[in-house]
Design a protein around this motif. Structure first.
Motif, PDB file in Angstrom:
ATOM      1  N   GLY A 104       0.759  -1.213   0.092  1.00  0.00           N
ATOM      2  CA  GLY A 104      -0.041   0.107  -0.010  1.00  0.00           C
ATOM      3  C   GLY A 104       0.924   1.291   0.098  1.00  0.00           C
ATOM      4  N   ARG A 105       1.955   1.304   0.848  1.00  0.00           N
ATOM      5  CA  ARG A 105       2.725   2.621   0.983  1.00  0.00           C
ATOM      6  C   ARG A 105       3.544   2.535  -0.409  1.00  0.00           C
ATOM      7  N   PHE A 106       3.947   1.432  -0.880  1.00  0.00           N
ATOM      8  CA  PHE A 106       4.456   1.611  -2.237  1.00  0.00           C
ATOM      9  C   PHE A 106       3.716   2.029  -3.362  1.00  0.00           C
ATOM     10  N   LEU A 107       2.542   1.775  -3.241  1.00  0.00           N
ATOM     11  CA  LEU A 107       1.647   2.286  -4.256  1.00  0.00           C
ATOM     12  C   LEU A 107       1.223   3.696  -4.325  1.00  0.00           C
ATOM     13  N   ILE A 108       1.365   4.294  -3.057  1.00  0.00           N
ATOM     14  CA  ILE A 108       1.077   5.914  -2.856  1.00  0.00           C
ATOM     15  C   ILE A 108       2.332   6.452  -3.280  1.00  0.00           C
ATOM     16  N   LEU A 109       3.741   5.832  -2.874  1.00  0.00           N
ATOM     17  CA  LEU A 109       4.756   6.543  -3.220  1.00  0.00           C
ATOM     18  C   LEU A 109       5.029   6.344  -4.593  1.00  0.00           C
ATOM     19  N   THR A 110       4.623   5.421  -5.260  1.00  0.00           N
ATOM     20  CA  THR A 110       4.722   5.572  -6.839  1.00  0.00           C
ATOM     21  C   THR A 110       3.938   6.476  -7.338  1.00  0.00           C
ATOM     22  N   ALA A 111       2.587   6.567  -7.174  1.00  0.00           N
ATOM     23  CA  ALA A 111       1.755   7.515  -7.495  1.00  0.00           C
ATOM     24  C   ALA A 111       2.355   9.209  -7.302  1.00  0.00           C
ATOM     25  N   VAL A 112       2.849   9.239  -6.199  1.00  0.00           N
ATOM     26  CA  VAL A 112       3.246  10.757  -5.979  1.00  0.00           C
ATOM     27  C   VAL A 112       4.676  10.650  -6.644  1.00  0.00           C
ATOM     28  N   PHE A 113       5.451   9.950  -6.853  1.00  0.00           N
ATOM     29  CA  PHE A 113       6.622  10.185  -7.477  1.00  0.00           C
ATOM     30  C   PHE A 113       6.525  10.203  -9.103  1.00  0.00           C
ATOM     31  N   VAL A 114       5.486   9.789  -9.755  1.00  0.00           N
ATOM     32  CA  VAL A 114       5.011   9.861 -10.875  1.00  0.00           C
ATOM     33  C   VAL A 114       4.405  11.133 -11.295  1.00  0.00           C
ATOM     34  N   MET A 115       3.611  11.824 -10.399  1.00  0.00           N
ATOM     35  CA  MET A 115       3.053  12.958 -10.360  1.00  0.00           C
ATOM     36  C   MET A 115       4.112  13.981 -10.292  1.00  0.00           C
ATOM     37  N   LEU A 116       5.157  13.784  -9.418  1.00  0.00           N
ATOM     38  CA  LEU A 116       6.225  14.890  -9.315  1.00  0.00           C
ATOM     39  C   LEU A 116       6.924  14.948 -10.410  1.00  0.00           C
ATOM     40  N   ALA A 117       7.109  13.764 -11.297  1.00  0.00           N
ATOM     41  CA  ALA A 117       7.893  13.683 -12.568  1.00  0.00           C
ATOM     42  C   ALA A 117       6.921  14.447 -13.587  1.00  0.00           C
ATOM     43  N   GLU A 118       5.913  14.330 -13.725  1.00  0.00           N
ATOM     44  CA  GLU A 118       4.992  14.874 -14.507  1.00  0.00           C
ATOM     45  C   GLU A 118       4.973  16.326 -14.251  1.00  0.00           C
ATOM     46  N   VAL A 119       4.924  16.850 -13.119  1.00  0.00           N
ATOM     47  CA  VAL A 119       4.937  18.214 -12.840  1.00  0.00           C
ATOM     48  C   VAL A 119       6.189  18.778 -13.223  1.00  0.00           C
ATOM     49  N   LEU A 120       7.403  18.162 -13.238  1.00  0.00           N
ATOM     50  CA  LEU A 120       8.556  18.508 -13.714  1.00  0.00           C
ATOM     51  C   LEU A 120       8.554  18.611 -15.224  1.00  0.00           C
ATOM     52  N   ILE A 121       7.914  17.813 -15.704  1.00  0.00           N
ATOM     53  CA  ILE A 121       7.848  17.647 -17.187  1.00  0.00           C
ATOM     54  C   ILE A 121       6.697  18.963 -17.620  1.00  0.00           C
ATOM     55  N   PHE A 122       5.711  19.095 -16.409  1.00  0.00           N
ATOM     56  CA  PHE A 122       4.501  20.126 -17.161  1.00  0.00           C
ATOM     57  C   PHE A 122       5.376  21.558 -17.363  1.00  0.00           C
ATOM     58  N   VAL A 123       6.259  22.053 -16.579  1.00  0.00           N
ATOM     59  CA  VAL A 123       6.602  23.433 -16.740  1.00  0.00           C
ATOM     60  C   VAL A 123       7.399  23.611 -18.068  1.00  0.00           C
ATOM     61  N   PRO A 124       8.379  22.556 -18.407  1.00  0.00           N
ATOM     62  CA  PRO A 124       8.572  22.986 -19.982  1.00  0.00           C
ATOM     63  C   PRO A 124       7.806  22.645 -21.131  1.00  0.00           C
ATOM     64  N   SER A 125       6.825  21.935 -20.759  1.00  0.00           N
ATOM     65  CA  SER A 125       6.088  21.417 -21.854  1.00  0.00           C
ATOM     66  C   SER A 125       5.133  22.798 -21.917  1.00  0.00           C
ATOM     67  N   VAL A 126       4.468  23.593 -20.776  1.00  0.00           N
ATOM     68  CA  VAL A 126       3.588  24.764 -21.317  1.00  0.00           C
ATOM     69  C   VAL A 126       4.588  25.717 -21.788  1.00  0.00           C
ATOM     70  N   ALA A 127       5.646  25.855 -21.532  1.00  0.00           N
ATOM     71  CA  ALA A 127       6.651  26.796 -22.103  1.00  0.00           C
ATOM     72  C   ALA A 127       6.670  26.463 -23.632  1.00  0.00           C
ATOM     73  N   ARG A 128       6.669  25.146 -23.825  1.00  0.00           N
ATOM     74  CA  ARG A 128       6.970  24.775 -25.437  1.00  0.00           C
ATOM     75  C   ARG A 128       5.637  25.263 -26.152  1.00  0.00           C
ATOM     76  N   PHE A 129       4.511  25.112 -25.385  1.00  0.00           N
ATOM     77  CA  PHE A 129       3.373  25.360 -26.067  1.00  0.00           C
ATOM     78  C   PHE A 129       3.228  26.871 -26.217  1.00  0.00           C
ATOM     79  N   ARG A 130       3.455  27.602 -24.988  1.00  0.00           N
ATOM     80  CA  ARG A 130       3.320  28.904 -25.425  1.00  0.00           C
ATOM     81  C   ARG A 130       4.447  29.508 -26.560  1.00  0.00           C
ATOM     82  N   GLU A 131       5.411  28.938 -26.910  1.00  0.00           N
ATOM     83  CA  GLU A 131       6.294  29.267 -28.048  1.00  0.00           C
ATOM     84  C   GLU A 131       5.663  28.746 -29.129  1.00  0.00           C
ATOM     85  N   ASP A 132       5.097  27.649 -29.495  1.00  0.00           N
ATOM     86  CA  ASP A 132       4.555  27.234 -30.445  1.00  0.00           C
ATOM     87  C   ASP A 132       3.350  28.091 -30.817  1.00  0.00           C
ATOM     88  N   PHE A 133       2.371  28.545 -29.810  1.00  0.00           N
ATOM     89  CA  PHE A 133       1.262  29.295 -29.929  1.00  0.00           C
ATOM     90  C   PHE A 133       1.749  30.797 -30.631  1.00  0.00           C
TER      91      PHE A 133
END
Length: 459
Positions: free
Chosen positions: A6-35
């Motif tokens: 159970g704890r491994f499940l929660i930690l995995t979800a948290v770490f994946v979300m954290l990785a996606e947030v780190l990807i989100f910032v440059p992705s939005v910047a790239r989207f703005r440039e393309d726009f």
């Protein structure tokens, strides 16, 4: 969620979300440039309509600007800056952004600032025309549509990240449950079953894990169970043996007590040889009675403390040597003593006799077993802090097994059929005096044990 999976499940979800947030910032910047780049391209296409015809209507110009999503378009061709399309602006220009060669950090900074500013503003955007259709293109536009598109894109990225994290976490949960949790539960179950019946060898775990670390844990647990069960069985045998010895000692004490009565009559004999041997016989029987009494006390878990007194070491050692000489008759064994006649020690005479007798007897048996002549020597000295007694022989030395379990009962026996109790008892008696019994050396040249009896407060 207090389980490992159970704890491994929660930690995995948290770490994946954290990785996606780190990807989100440059992705939005790239989207703005393309726009913004798409607005520049649309504006360039709209400006080409004006180049194709020298004059267009006001309605067509507004339609071109509306389709491009901008207010003004400026195209620089051949160093000449020309306002191609224009319309009224609702507000003055608040910022200018150059997209010709921006750094990643600048794009991320501008994108985050735009998301943080909810107010629609008019901005100027500068870029390079596509297909080398000029030196640069410059447009003015409103940021409301840009921010709305960025928010919509960001929400879609976050939603997709959440779905990915849930799926990933679930798959990892199943993997961890299969590869880790189940083997660990198997180990725990084996430990519980073993705790209920530690004597039953059928409860030993059989290593089956394919993962190296888990297999090492199973093998270690199996070794621990084997050793612990062996120790428990040995302790059980020792307890049974102790009970039997206590019963034998009880009856033997009664027999020896009767023997003491007969020795009293022997002492009255006029035979010189009998008179010379009678005191030693009396002492031997007395010591045997005391030993039986001590064994009975030990069987009751009441090991008697030594009764300390001052006496000459030579007196005790003489009895030991005389007894061993008699036992060694017919063997080529000599005895040597290096004890100062005036050396007085403070100890329990009966217990020290047992220690010396055990050590000298072991030395004699080792020499007899070798079939070669030998010598047993006992030396003693006195220092400022202790009395030191050294028992040495010229026998064949101790075998490796005896050295490994030297002071362990029933495992440190040297001679065939020996129990190893002599050294165990001797070491325990010496420790009762606050001293130490150690093996000084052993080898082809013989064996030497050293007894150290501390003086302590002897006043």
């Amino acid at each position: 969620m207090n389980t490992l999976s159970g704890r491994f499940l929660i930690l995995t979800a948290v770490f994946v979300m954290l990785a996606e947030v780190l990807i989100f910032v440059p992705s939005v910047a790239r989207f703005r440039e393309d726009f913004l780049q798409s607005r520049l391209e649309r504006s360039q296409i709209a400006s080409l309509s004006l180049l194709a015809s020298e004059e267009i209507s006001k309605d067509l110009e507004e339609e071109l600007l509306s389709n491009a999503g901008v207010y003004n378009v400026v195209l620089r061709r051949d160093e000449a800056r020309q306002l191609m399309l224009t319309s009224p602006m609702p507000a003055p220009i608040s910022a200018t952004y150059d997209l010709r060669d921006p750094s990643a950090l600048i794009l991320i900074r501008d994108a985050m600032l735009r998301l943080a500013d909810p107010e629609p503003r008019v901005i100027r955007v500068i870029g390079a025309p596509v297909r080398m259709a000029g030196l640069l293109i410059e447009i003015t536009m409103e940021t409301g549509t840009l921010r709305t598109a960025m928010i919509d894109y960001g929400l879609r990225v976050l939603l997709l990240s959440a779905v990915i994290s849930v799926i990933t976490a679930f798959l990892l949960f199943l993997a961890v449950r299969g590869f880790l949790v189940k083997p660990i539960k198997r180990v725990v179950g084996s430990m519980k079953a073993y705790a209920l019946a530690p004597e039953d060898a059928r409860g030993f775990i059989e290593p089956t894990a394919s993962i190296r670390e888990l297999r090492e844990a199973e093998e270690t647990l199996q070794l621990l169970q084997t050793q612990l069960t062996g120790a428990l069985k040995q302790k059980e045998r020792l307890a049974q043996l102790g009970s039997a010895v206590a019963k034998v000692s009880h009856d033997l004490r009664n027999i020896l007590t009767s023997a003491q009565l007969f020795t009293d009559r022997i002492e009255m004999s006029e035979d010189p040889a009998v008179k010379r041997m009678a005191p030693k016989l009396v002492n031997s029987i007395t010591r045997a009675v005391h030993l039986c009494e001590s064994t009975l006390a030990y069987g009751k878990a009441k090991e008697p403390a030594p009764t300390l007194g001052r006496f000459k070491l030579q007196d005790i050692l003489s009895d030991v040597i005389d007894s061993e000489r008699l036992s060694a008759s017919g063997s080529d064994i000599s005895f040597a003593e290096d004890i100062p006649a005036s050396l007085t020690v403070r100890a329990d005479p009966e217990q020290l006799y047992r220690v010396l007798a055990n050590l000298v007897r072991n030395a004699r048996q080792a020499i007899v077993a070798s079939g070669c002549p030998g010598e047993i020597s006992v030396a003693a000295e006195e220092t400022a802090d202790a009395w030191i007694i050294r028992i040495s022989d010229t026998g064949p030395g101790l075998p490796p097994k005896a050295k490994e379990h030297l002071f362990v009962a029933f495992q440190g026996g040297v001679s065939k059929g020996g129990t190893g109790l002599g050294l165990t008892i001797s070491a325990e008696l010496v420790r009762g005096h606050g001293g130490d019994l150690v093996l000084e050396h052993t080898g082809v040249g013989g064996t030497s044990f050293v007894i150290t009896l501390p003086k302590g407060d002897i006043s």
